[in-house]
Design a protein around this motif. Structure first.
Motif, PDB file in Angstrom:
ATOM      1  N   ASN A  41      74.184  16.152  41.027  1.00 44.44           N
ATOM      2  CA  ASN A  41      74.234  16.504  39.608  1.00 44.44           C
ATOM      3  C   ASN A  41      73.672  17.901  39.359  1.00 44.44           C
ATOM      4  O   ASN A  41      74.279  18.716  38.660  1.00 44.44           O
ATOM      5  N   VAL A  42      72.510  18.171  39.937  1.00 46.33           N
ATOM      6  CA  VAL A  42      71.871  19.474  39.713  1.00 46.33           C
ATOM      7  C   VAL A  42      72.674  20.583  40.387  1.00 46.33           C
ATOM      8  O   VAL A  42      72.829  21.674  39.826  1.00 46.33           O
ATOM      9  N   ALA A  43      73.218  20.328  41.559  1.00 41.26           N
ATOM     10  CA  ALA A  43      74.047  21.332  42.235  1.00 41.26           C
ATOM     11  C   ALA A  43      75.254  21.707  41.368  1.00 41.26           C
ATOM     12  O   ALA A  43      75.582  22.895  41.223  1.00 41.26           O
ATOM     13  N   ILE A  44      75.902  20.720  40.786  1.00 45.78           N
ATOM     14  CA  ILE A  44      77.044  20.984  39.903  1.00 45.78           C
ATOM     15  C   ILE A  44      76.585  21.760  38.670  1.00 45.78           C
ATOM     16  O   ILE A  44      77.202  22.746  38.264  1.00 45.78           O
ATOM     17  N   TRP A  45      75.474  21.325  38.084  1.00 43.44           N
ATOM     18  CA  TRP A  45      74.941  21.972  36.876  1.00 43.44           C
ATOM     19  C   TRP A  45      74.678  23.454  37.108  1.00 43.44           C
ATOM     20  O   TRP A  45      75.113  24.301  36.333  1.00 43.44           O
ATOM     21  N   VAL A  46      73.929  23.778  38.173  1.00 40.53           N
ATOM     22  CA  VAL A  46      73.567  25.184  38.392  1.00 40.53           C
ATOM     23  C   VAL A  46      74.774  26.017  38.844  1.00 40.53           C
ATOM     24  O   VAL A  46      74.803  27.228  38.609  1.00 40.53           O
ATOM     25  N   ALA A  47      75.771  25.396  39.451  1.00 38.95           N
ATOM     26  CA  ALA A  47      76.998  26.128  39.782  1.00 38.95           C
ATOM     27  C   ALA A  47      77.715  26.557  38.499  1.00 38.95           C
ATOM     28  O   ALA A  47      78.310  27.638  38.440  1.00 38.95           O
ATOM     29  N   LYS A  48      77.632  25.720  37.474  1.00 41.57           N
ATOM     30  CA  LYS A  48      78.287  26.019  36.201  1.00 41.57           C
ATOM     31  C   LYS A  48      77.381  26.802  35.247  1.00 41.57           C
ATOM     32  O   LYS A  48      77.857  27.399  34.285  1.00 41.57           O
ATOM     33  N   LYS A  49      76.080  26.758  35.512  1.00 46.19           N
ATOM     34  CA  LYS A  49      75.103  27.473  34.685  1.00 46.19           C
ATOM     35  C   LYS A  49      74.170  28.243  35.622  1.00 46.19           C
ATOM     36  O   LYS A  49      73.022  27.842  35.849  1.00 46.19           O
ATOM     37  N   LEU A  72      56.988   7.736  46.705  1.00 43.29           N
ATOM     38  CA  LEU A  72      57.519   9.065  46.420  1.00 43.29           C
ATOM     39  C   LEU A  72      59.017   9.016  46.621  1.00 43.29           C
ATOM     40  O   LEU A  72      59.489   8.544  47.656  1.00 43.29           O
ATOM     41  N   MET A  73      59.747   9.512  45.630  1.00 38.57           N
ATOM     42  CA  MET A  73      61.200   9.546  45.712  1.00 38.57           C
ATOM     43  C   MET A  73      61.664  10.993  45.657  1.00 38.57           C
ATOM     44  O   MET A  73      61.229  11.753  44.781  1.00 38.57           O
ATOM     45  N   ALA A  74      62.531  11.372  46.582  1.00 32.61           N
ATOM     46  CA  ALA A  74      63.119  12.709  46.549  1.00 32.61           C
ATOM     47  C   ALA A  74      63.926  12.835  45.257  1.00 32.61           C
ATOM     48  O   ALA A  74      64.649  11.914  44.877  1.00 32.61           O
ATOM     49  N   HIS A  75      63.777  13.971  44.581  1.00 29.78           N
ATOM     50  CA  HIS A  75      64.466  14.147  43.309  1.00 29.78           C
ATOM     51  C   HIS A  75      64.793  15.617  43.104  1.00 29.78           C
ATOM     52  O   HIS A  75      64.096  16.496  43.622  1.00 29.78           O
ATOM     53  N   SER A  76      65.846  15.885  42.365  1.00 29.04           N
ATOM     54  CA  SER A  76      66.214  17.247  41.989  1.00 29.04           C
ATOM     55  C   SER A  76      66.178  17.380  40.477  1.00 29.04           C
ATOM     56  O   SER A  76      66.593  16.467  39.755  1.00 29.04           O
ATOM     57  N   ALA A  77      65.680  18.539  40.025  1.00 27.88           N
ATOM     58  CA  ALA A  77      65.587  18.837  38.603  1.00 27.88           C
ATOM     59  C   ALA A  77      66.190  20.215  38.349  1.00 27.88           C
ATOM     60  O   ALA A  77      66.425  20.983  39.288  1.00 27.88           O
ATOM     61  N   VAL A  78      66.393  20.524  37.090  1.00 28.35           N
ATOM     62  CA  VAL A  78      66.898  21.823  36.653  1.00 28.35           C
ATOM     63  C   VAL A  78      65.740  22.605  36.050  1.00 28.35           C
ATOM     64  O   VAL A  78      64.976  22.059  35.245  1.00 28.35           O
TER      65      VAL A  78
END
Length: 122
Positions: A41-49, A72-78
């Motif tokens: 999700n974050v990869a798509i978001w930053v590719a578009k923004k 602990l859970m691996a997570h990505s944020a914007v």
């Protein structure tokens, strides 16, 4: 697993650096983020923004007293232009858990994210 355990311990020591992510209902045109696909999700978001950044980190869940561990859970944020960290991935958690930024290498995060989460006994 030793490398993952070492990384988990180092992350927990930095709990004082954690933040609660701002939640946003994300949409770009017809696209909306998918549950349980934060990295994509974050990869798509930053590719578009491209003015936004992809930030790797960990969700900290202290499950005591019901369990004898911290998860602990691996997570990505914007990260937005003003430095705000946002969670664009929908979830059904009843509370917002702290997010701790990953400070190590991309390789370390990749290894951890393949496992998804780690339970650190306390």
């Amino acid at each position: 697993m030793d490398a993952i355990a070492r990384l988990a311990k180092s992350v927990v020591k930095r709990l004082d650096q954690s933040v609660i992510l701002s939640r946003i209902v994300a949409r770009i045109g017809e696209w909306t983020p998918t549950v349980n696909r934060c990295h994509d999700n974050v990869a798509i978001w930053v590719a578009k923004k491209p003015q936004h950044k992809h930030v790797h980190g960990f969700i900290y869940m202290d499950l005591r007293p019901n369990a004898r561990y911290i998860r602990l859970m691996a997570h990505s944020a914007v990260e937005t232009e003003d430095g705000t960290l946002c969670d664009i991935t929908p979830h059904a958690a009843s509370i917002e858990y702290p997010f701790i930024r990953h400070l190590g290498t991309d390789e370390e995060f990749e290894i951890f994210s393949r496992v998804g989460h780690f339970d650190l006994p306390v």
